[in-house]
Scaffold this motif. Structure first.
Motif, PDB file in Angstrom:
ATOM      1  N   ALA A 121      -3.100  -4.817   2.598  1.00 26.47           N
ATOM      2  CA  ALA A 121      -2.281  -6.026   2.453  1.00 26.47           C
ATOM      3  C   ALA A 121      -3.164  -7.265   2.342  1.00 26.47           C
ATOM      4  CB  ALA A 121      -1.322  -6.161   3.629  1.00 26.47           C
ATOM      5  N   THR A 140      -4.097  -9.364  -1.476  1.00 24.25           N
ATOM      6  CA  THR A 140      -3.474 -10.690  -1.496  1.00 24.25           C
ATOM      7  C   THR A 140      -3.742 -11.462  -2.789  1.00 24.25           C
ATOM      8  OG1 THR A 140      -3.365 -10.912   0.905  1.00 24.25           O
ATOM      9  CG2 THR A 140      -3.466 -12.949  -0.356  1.00 24.25           C
ATOM     10  N   ASP A 190      -2.822  -4.153   7.619  1.00 26.92           N
ATOM     11  CA  ASP A 190      -3.630  -5.367   7.797  1.00 26.92           C
ATOM     12  C   ASP A 190      -4.416  -5.400   9.104  1.00 26.92           C
ATOM     13  OD1 ASP A 190      -1.581  -5.776   9.573  1.00 26.92           O
ATOM     14  OD2 ASP A 190      -0.826  -7.622   8.664  1.00 26.92           O
ATOM     15  N   LYS A 203       5.257  -0.335   3.347  1.00 25.17           N
ATOM     16  CA  LYS A 203       4.901  -1.633   3.919  1.00 25.17           C
ATOM     17  C   LYS A 203       4.371  -2.580   2.842  1.00 25.17           C
ATOM     18  CE  LYS A 203       2.851  -1.572   8.059  1.00 25.17           C
ATOM     19  NZ  LYS A 203       3.831  -2.058   9.052  1.00 25.17           N
ATOM     20  N   ARG A 248       7.273  -3.794   0.837  1.00 24.10           N
ATOM     21  CA  ARG A 248       7.968  -4.827   1.605  1.00 24.10           C
ATOM     22  C   ARG A 248       7.244  -6.161   1.489  1.00 24.10           C
ATOM     23  NH1 ARG A 248      12.629  -6.526   3.108  1.00 24.10           N
ATOM     24  NH2 ARG A 248      13.185  -4.303   3.340  1.00 24.10           N
ATOM     25  N   ARG A 249       5.910  -6.134   1.484  1.00 21.45           N
ATOM     26  CA  ARG A 249       5.140  -7.377   1.306  1.00 21.45           C
ATOM     27  C   ARG A 249       5.440  -7.989  -0.073  1.00 21.45           C
ATOM     28  NH1 ARG A 249       0.546  -9.669   3.457  1.00 21.45           N
ATOM     29  NH2 ARG A 249       1.594  -9.098   5.405  1.00 21.45           N
ATOM     30  N   GLU A 265       8.722  -9.710   0.125  1.00 22.89           N
ATOM     31  CA  GLU A 265       8.623 -10.975   0.857  1.00 22.89           C
ATOM     32  C   GLU A 265       8.010 -12.072  -0.002  1.00 22.89           C
ATOM     33  OE1 GLU A 265       6.296  -9.685   4.133  1.00 22.89           O
ATOM     34  OE2 GLU A 265       8.003  -8.850   5.253  1.00 22.89           O
TER      35      GLU A 265
END
Length: 311
Positions: free
Chosen positions: A187, A191, A258, A273, A276-277, A280
């Motif tokens: 994660a 970025t 993370d 996960k 999901r990031r 978001e």
């Protein structure tokens, strides 16, 4: 401190002079007694290094020099020095990129690949220090960075190349480590691509990030956790073939979301996960509407594929 006195010799027409200057540079950078190099002097130093590489004209010489230059990141005694040198590399690369002729372009693509790999090694050795990773992400996506979504001066070919090689080089760096590294925090490391996908003004760039970064990684994470009988025939054949190279095999078996200290996460869980990031980030006000729709669609399609009812 001022730029080292040998910097001007880096771009000499004479190969022996250039080789000697590179060796002096390596010794200079490895000396922990040196003061930090100022921004203006780092620019001068990297202009010399950039044209030192420009002058290398034989494939084996180019490959050796690319590796030698990238390995300089690993000789420095502090991660802050390594990241400062890395920032100089990216600033010089972006600044000089449009002046590279077609015949030299492939060797600079190779140099970028070597630096991406060495950077992951540096970050891994730091135990994926959060501050160091954040600084690296800022180097990539900040103003003038190769993945800056809003800076129209950035050559798109650099963002495309980074999309093509990024996860592959992370996997290679983990596999080549002399001793196991802490799990790679995906994660955090992804970025820059989450940001680029969300804020790029061009649909072509978004498509490249999704097709070359997100989808291959999600596929690898998914196949690692699926029972063999549930996998598509091509994936099933690959898993049954002892000589087949599993995509991102080292990364998939040694990654987390993370928090590296908490240990690795199973592929299917990590995939959810990360999706999901993406959901978001798609919801953030800075995300462009065109990207938001695509990111929501990616989330929806991917969670439906794995039978999840997240939403």
């Amino acid at each position: 401190m001022s730029a080292p006195p040998f910097a001007k010799h880096l771009a000499s027409n004479d190969k022996k002079t250039r080789d000697k200057a590179i060796k002096s540079l390596a010794s200079f950078l490895a000396d922990d007694a040196q003061e930090p190099i100022s921004k203006s002097d780092m620019d001068k130093l990297w202009k010399g290094i950039f044209y030192c590489f420009w002058m290398s004209d034989k494939p084996l010489v180019q490959q050796a020099l690319a590796s030698e230059l990238a390995q300089l990141l690993l000789t420095m005694t502090s991660i802050s020095s390594s990241l400062s040198f890395l920032r100089g590399f990216w600033e010089a690369t972006v600044r000089e990129w449009n002046g590279i002729d077609r015949l030299r372009l492939d060797k600079y693509y190779m140099l970028v690949r070597r630096f991406v790999n060495a950077t992951f090694t540096v970050l891994g050795r730091s135990k994926w220090d959060k501050s160091a990773c954040d600084t690296y992400n800022d180097i990539l996506t900040g103003e003038g960075g190769p993945l800056s979504p809003a800076d129209i001066r950035i050559p798109t070919s650099l963002a495309y190349h980074l999309s093509d090689i990024y996860v592959e080089e992370l996997d290679k760096a983990l596999a080549a480590a002399p001793e196991p590294l802490l799990p790679a925090p995906l994660a955090t490391l992804l970025t820059p691509f989450f940001t680029l996908a969300a804020r790029t003004p061009t649909s072509i760039t978004y498509k490249r990030v999704q097709s070359e970064v997100f989808m291959p990684l999600f596929s690898a994470l998914s196949s690692s956790s699926q029972p063999l009988e549930d996998q598509p025939p091509a994936q099933k054949r690959m898993r049954l073939d002892p000589d087949a190279q599993q995509p991102y095999a080292t990364l998939v078996s040694n990654a987390c979301f993370d928090s590296p200290e908490e240990g690795k996460i199973e592929g299917g869980t990590l995939r959810k996960k990360l999706l999901r990031r993406i959901f978001e980030i798609a919801s953030e006000p800075e995300t462009k509407d065109s990207s938001r729709r695509k990111m929501y669609a990616l989330f929806k399609e991917s969670t439906e594929d794995d039978g999840s009812d997240e939403g």
